[in-house]
Write a protein that holds these residues in place. Structure first.
Motif, PDB file in Angstrom:
ATOM      1  N   SER A 251      34.284  21.312  49.855  1.00  0.00           N
ATOM      2  CA  SER A 251      35.731  21.022  49.215  1.00  0.00           C
ATOM      3  C   SER A 251      35.698  20.737  47.710  1.00  0.00           C
ATOM      4  CB  SER A 251      36.292  19.772  49.997  1.00  0.00           C
ATOM      5  OG  SER A 251      36.566  20.339  51.320  1.00  0.00           O
ATOM      6  N   THR A 252      34.679  19.856  47.411  1.00  0.00           N
ATOM      7  CA  THR A 252      34.498  19.315  46.032  1.00  0.00           C
ATOM      8  C   THR A 252      34.328  20.691  45.267  1.00  0.00           C
ATOM      9  OG1 THR A 252      33.049  18.085  46.987  1.00  0.00           O
ATOM     10  CG2 THR A 252      33.980  17.300  45.307  1.00  0.00           C
ATOM     11  N   GLU A 253      33.333  21.369  45.724  1.00  0.00           N
ATOM     12  CA  GLU A 253      32.767  22.660  44.761  1.00  0.00           C
ATOM     13  C   GLU A 253      33.936  23.679  44.558  1.00  0.00           C
ATOM     14  OE1 GLU A 253      28.297  23.766  45.411  1.00  0.00           O
ATOM     15  OE2 GLU A 253      29.395  23.427  47.088  1.00  0.00           O
ATOM     16  N   VAL A 254      34.943  23.768  45.487  1.00  0.00           N
ATOM     17  CA  VAL A 254      35.960  24.780  45.254  1.00  0.00           C
ATOM     18  C   VAL A 254      37.065  24.293  44.170  1.00  0.00           C
ATOM     19  CG1 VAL A 254      37.403  24.057  47.272  1.00  0.00           C
ATOM     20  CG2 VAL A 254      37.508  26.252  46.466  1.00  0.00           C
ATOM     21  N   ILE A 255      37.371  22.833  44.228  1.00  0.00           N
ATOM     22  CA  ILE A 255      37.688  22.330  42.992  1.00  0.00           C
ATOM     23  C   ILE A 255      37.317  22.268  41.794  1.00  0.00           C
ATOM     24  CG2 ILE A 255      39.118  20.046  42.278  1.00  0.00           C
ATOM     25  CD1 ILE A 255      38.730  19.061  45.172  1.00  0.00           C
ATOM     26  N   VAL A 256      36.093  22.353  41.719  1.00  0.00           N
ATOM     27  CA  VAL A 256      35.205  22.530  40.519  1.00  0.00           C
ATOM     28  C   VAL A 256      35.421  24.148  40.228  1.00  0.00           C
ATOM     29  CG1 VAL A 256      33.081  22.738  39.327  1.00  0.00           C
ATOM     30  CG2 VAL A 256      33.375  20.990  41.082  1.00  0.00           C
ATOM     31  N   TRP A 257      35.452  24.964  41.004  1.00  0.00           N
ATOM     32  CA  TRP A 257      35.546  26.404  40.521  1.00  0.00           C
ATOM     33  C   TRP A 257      36.892  26.619  40.026  1.00  0.00           C
ATOM     34  CZ3 TRP A 257      33.515  27.992  46.047  1.00  0.00           C
ATOM     35  CH2 TRP A 257      32.142  27.906  46.135  1.00  0.00           C
ATOM     36  N   VAL A 258      37.823  26.165  40.669  1.00  0.00           N
ATOM     37  CA  VAL A 258      39.355  26.343  40.197  1.00  0.00           C
ATOM     38  C   VAL A 258      39.486  25.639  38.958  1.00  0.00           C
ATOM     39  CG1 VAL A 258      41.716  25.801  40.658  1.00  0.00           C
ATOM     40  CG2 VAL A 258      40.368  26.432  42.549  1.00  0.00           C
ATOM     41  N   ALA A 259      38.951  24.336  38.565  1.00  0.00           N
ATOM     42  CA  ALA A 259      39.259  23.566  37.404  1.00  0.00           C
ATOM     43  C   ALA A 259      38.489  24.236  36.385  1.00  0.00           C
ATOM     44  CB  ALA A 259      38.737  22.160  37.645  1.00  0.00           C
ATOM     45  N   VAL A 260      37.281  24.896  36.594  1.00  0.00           N
ATOM     46  CA  VAL A 260      36.363  25.476  35.327  1.00  0.00           C
ATOM     47  C   VAL A 260      37.012  26.878  35.101  1.00  0.00           C
ATOM     48  CG1 VAL A 260      34.380  26.864  35.044  1.00  0.00           C
ATOM     49  CG2 VAL A 260      34.531  24.545  36.104  1.00  0.00           C
ATOM     50  N   GLY A 261      37.689  27.710  36.213  1.00  0.00           N
ATOM     51  CA  GLY A 261      38.330  28.974  35.861  1.00  0.00           C
ATOM     52  C   GLY A 261      39.547  28.910  35.116  1.00  0.00           C
ATOM     53  N   GLY A 262      40.250  27.542  35.382  1.00  0.00           N
ATOM     54  CA  GLY A 262      41.537  27.556  34.897  1.00  0.00           C
ATOM     55  C   GLY A 262      42.455  27.444  35.881  1.00  0.00           C
ATOM     56  N   ARG A 263      43.293  26.288  36.262  1.00  0.00           N
ATOM     57  CA  ARG A 263      44.103  26.167  37.321  1.00  0.00           C
ATOM     58  C   ARG A 263      45.255  26.835  37.044  1.00  0.00           C
ATOM     59  NH1 ARG A 263      47.775  21.875  38.817  1.00  0.00           N
ATOM     60  NH2 ARG A 263      47.711  20.665  36.930  1.00  0.00           N
ATOM     61  N   GLY A 264      45.946  27.402  38.087  1.00  0.00           N
ATOM     62  CA  GLY A 264      47.124  28.167  37.927  1.00  0.00           C
ATOM     63  C   GLY A 264      47.034  29.706  37.538  1.00  0.00           C
ATOM     64  N   GLY A 268      41.131  33.242  37.234  1.00  0.00           N
ATOM     65  CA  GLY A 268      40.167  32.194  36.693  1.00  0.00           C
ATOM     66  C   GLY A 268      39.299  31.603  37.734  1.00  0.00           C
ATOM     67  N   PRO A 269      39.938  30.925  38.489  1.00  0.00           N
ATOM     68  CA  PRO A 269      38.831  30.820  39.758  1.00  0.00           C
ATOM     69  C   PRO A 269      37.877  31.356  40.267  1.00  0.00           C
ATOM     70  CG  PRO A 269      41.354  29.960  40.006  1.00  0.00           C
ATOM     71  CD  PRO A 269      41.353  30.729  38.923  1.00  0.00           C
ATOM     72  N   VAL A 270      38.474  32.790  40.514  1.00  0.00           N
ATOM     73  CA  VAL A 270      37.315  33.533  41.001  1.00  0.00           C
ATOM     74  C   VAL A 270      36.074  33.831  40.080  1.00  0.00           C
ATOM     75  CG1 VAL A 270      37.055  36.157  41.776  1.00  0.00           C
ATOM     76  CG2 VAL A 270      39.287  35.069  42.292  1.00  0.00           C
ATOM     77  N   LEU A 271      36.522  33.860  38.827  1.00  0.00           N
ATOM     78  CA  LEU A 271      35.575  34.129  37.634  1.00  0.00           C
ATOM     79  C   LEU A 271      34.811  32.893  37.826  1.00  0.00           C
ATOM     80  CD1 LEU A 271      37.482  35.664  34.964  1.00  0.00           C
ATOM     81  CD2 LEU A 271      35.958  36.930  36.624  1.00  0.00           C
TER      82      LEU A 271
END
Lengths: 328, 305
Positions: A251-264, A268-271
């Protein structure tokens, strides 16, 4: 808005082109690595569809991933069920959506928002993991279930078997591309605008006649359904399912992916997911216990240095470049 | 990376139970032990989450730090009581640094606070794992004996734990209700701008309150160390339960905190006898979600907030 749409489509087309070209330069192993990363990318996009549009952080999204994974595993491991792959995927989507509907109904119509929602969903992840561990007669307990067959089905007399590297890569990238595009189309139109209005000021949006809890609930259910689909795909490709697939760390890791890629941004989250998983593999091969430490540092750094994710670096550089040109 | 959550307090540490009366008293005392711990951990969260609106996901790590201090002091030959005295100090130091370095910059960005404090909790967990190594750490209670109490025998240490927790809670009630610092805190909570206007240093008040909450969580960690499985990852369970204590009980009053602790702690210790601990944990969190839905303002609060 139009210019931003064009930018997004350009980046999307570029990514699709890369995905099509990739098999020509990569060997089988590299294909499977990217295929698994893409599945997690789909998972990240599903969280972003909810978090990015509503501003409400779900801290237990892996619960839906895990539920999807376990349903898929249970259906395909049962020999008596015909069309197991297809039914498993549908069941995974439906199961995750159903849980999201129940939880979401309780929370959204109960007026739970913001950090309260985050905490309750955090507990949801803990509950799912604990349930998976303690209900060992069905879920296999701590060690999980193994031997899940790859997806296999027939379309118009054409037999598709995703046990091979290349077909499974093509199948997964196609699903991810279609799903991300669909989520993007959904979130940019009127639906997305209303969600933004709810995010800005829910009372005002409700006063304008929008049923805010219902909109949030449907968005949440859709997001969970896609997460369930990602979970189902993952367990078929990996061949196993384990309690940590619904756990807090994922759960935490997926949040990092979204946050790193750019929320919204959905793309970005996929990348971000692909990028961070490559980094994780490199670092873990060097020292496995270093990864959570670095993950924690990434969280803190992102909050202070890159609050809008890596895609914002491009926009920042562009505006910097424009300012530099003007100065010339 | 598998993370195995452990049950908050070992249920099997209690002595054999021959009859029904004994069973009732033991369950009651077990419940009271858990409720005391939850109350101490929840207090810090009630301050940061309930009053300052800071979602501090690193709060569970204050508990872990307290437990590890007791383990460390014991492992180098010191007494349990020295460790227990140092545990809240260690919690306070970690809390103070966290507030100063990160949280004070993020008061206006709630989602960022969630991300940053979760990052800090991962760093602290992994830091402790790298320093002290994998595996559960043994902590021996200072008193081994049992105590005769209403038809039953009960480990004496647990009774001491309950007494210390109750005294601490009493001290906090007096501090908030009777001192001028307590008055400052209550003022800042009611209206931050107004408090600033009448000359209260709100930043400093927040920092002290946050540090104070961390210290009490550290004390809770030290107290629970002989009963729990001391692991770098132990904090998560206390975190989830303590959040529910605050949410279920309702924000803003000691009474709500007590009610929430009794709900979560009592239900856990009753269920621990019926089903496996991890299933009991899951069931309690589910019940808490339903309670939050039915009484969004807390068990005690009517229409406030």
């Amino acid at each position: 808005m139009i210019a931003r749409d064009r930018n997004w489509l350009l980046i999307f087309a570029f990514c699709v082109a890369l995905a099509i070209l990739y098999p020509f330069i990569a060997d089988g192993y590299q294909l499977t690595v990217i295929r698994d990363a893409l599945i997690f990318g789909l998972f990240a996009a599903s969280l972003d569809f909810f978090w990015g549009r509503t501003g409400i952080l779900c801290f237990g999204h892996a619960a839906f991933f895990g539920i999807g994974g376990y349903i898929m595993a249970l259906v395909t491991l049962n020999d008596a069920i015909p069309f197991a792959s297809l039914l498993g995927v549908l069941g995974a989507i439906a199961g995750a959506a159903l849980v999201a509907a129940i939880i979401g109904y309780f929370l959204f119509f109960g007026g739970i928002r913001g950090s309260y929602f985050t905490i309750v969903t955090l507990a949801l992840g803990v509950i799912c993991q604990q349930a998976a561990v303690s209900w060992s007669s069905v879920t296999g307990g701590d060690s999980g279930l193994i031997g899940i067959p790859p997806i296999e089905f027939e379309v118009a007399g054409w037999h598709v078997d995703l046990g091979q590297d290349l077909p499974s890569y093509i199948f997964v990238s196609a699903i991810v591309a279609v799903a991300v595009f669909a989520l993007w189309s959904l979130s940019r139109g009127r639906w997305g605008t209303v969600l933004t209005a709810i995010q800005d000021n829910e009372t005002r949006a409700a006063a304008l006649g929008h049923n805010a809890p219902l909109r949030l609930l449907i968005t949440f259910i859709l997001s969970a359904a896609i997460a369930g689909l990602a979970g189902a795909l993952y367990v078929c490709m990996a061949g196993l399912v384990a309690p940590d697939l619904s756990g807090l760390l994922l759960s935490t890791e997926v949040i990092v992916w979204v946050a790193v890629g750019g929320r919204g941004t959905l793309l970005g989250p996929v990348l971000g997911a692909i990028f961070i998983q490559r980094a994780q593999q490199t670092i873990s091969s060097f020292n496995p216990s270093l990864w959570p430490l670095l993950l924690g540092c990434v969280f803190v750094i992102i909050v202070f240095v890159l609050p809008d994710g890596i895609l914002s670096v491009y926009a920042r550089l562009k505006s910097l470049f424009k300012g530099w040109r003007r100065a010339q | 990376m598998p993370r195995k959550p452990c049950s908050p307090v070992c249920a099997n540490a209690s002595p054999a139970r021959p009859d029904a009366m004994d069973f009732v008293v033991t369950t009651l005392l077990n419940g009271l032990t858990l409720i005391s711990i939850l109350m101490l951990v929840g207090l810090g969260l009630a301050i940061s989450f309930g009053l300052m609106n800071v979602t501090n996901l690193a709060h569970g790590e204050f508990v872990t730090v307290g437990a590890f201090v007791v383990y460390f002091v014991q492992s180098i030959g010191g007494s349990f009581w020295l460790g227990l005295a140092l545990a809240p100090i260690a919690g306070a130091v970690v809390g103070c640094v966290l507030e100063f370095a990160i949280i004070r910059h993020l008061y206006s960005r709630p989602v960022s606070t969630v991300l940053a404090t979760w990052g800090v909790s991962l760093i602290l967990q992994q830091g402790m794992e790298l320093t002290f190594g994998l595996g559960a750490k043994p902590v021996t209670p200072p008193i081994e004996g049992t105590f005769d109490l209403f038809f039953t025998v009960y480990p004496a240490y647990r009774l001491i734990l309950i007494a210390i927790a109750m005294l601490t809670l009493l001290g906090v009630i007096l501090l908030i209700g009777r001192t001028s610092f307590g008055l400052d805190i209550r003022t800042v909570i009611q209206n931050r701008e107004m408090a600033e206007g009448v000359g209260i240093n709100t930043r400093r008040t927040y920092a002290i309150a946050f540090t104070f909450g961390a210290a009490i969580a550290g004390l809770a960690g030290g107290l629970v160390a002989p009963l729990a499985i001391v692991l770098p990852q132990m904090g998560v369970n206390y975190l989830a339960n303590a959040f529910f204590v605050v949410i279920v009980g309702g924000v803003g009053s000691i009474g709500g905190l007590v009610a929430g602790s009794v709900f979560v702690g009592g239900l856990t210790s009753i269920l621990n006898y019926q089903i496996s601990p991890s299933l009991a944990q899951a069931a309690v969190l589910l019940a808490a979600i339903v309670a939050v839905r039915l009484r969004p303002n807390g068990l005690f609060n009517g229409a406030s907030r």
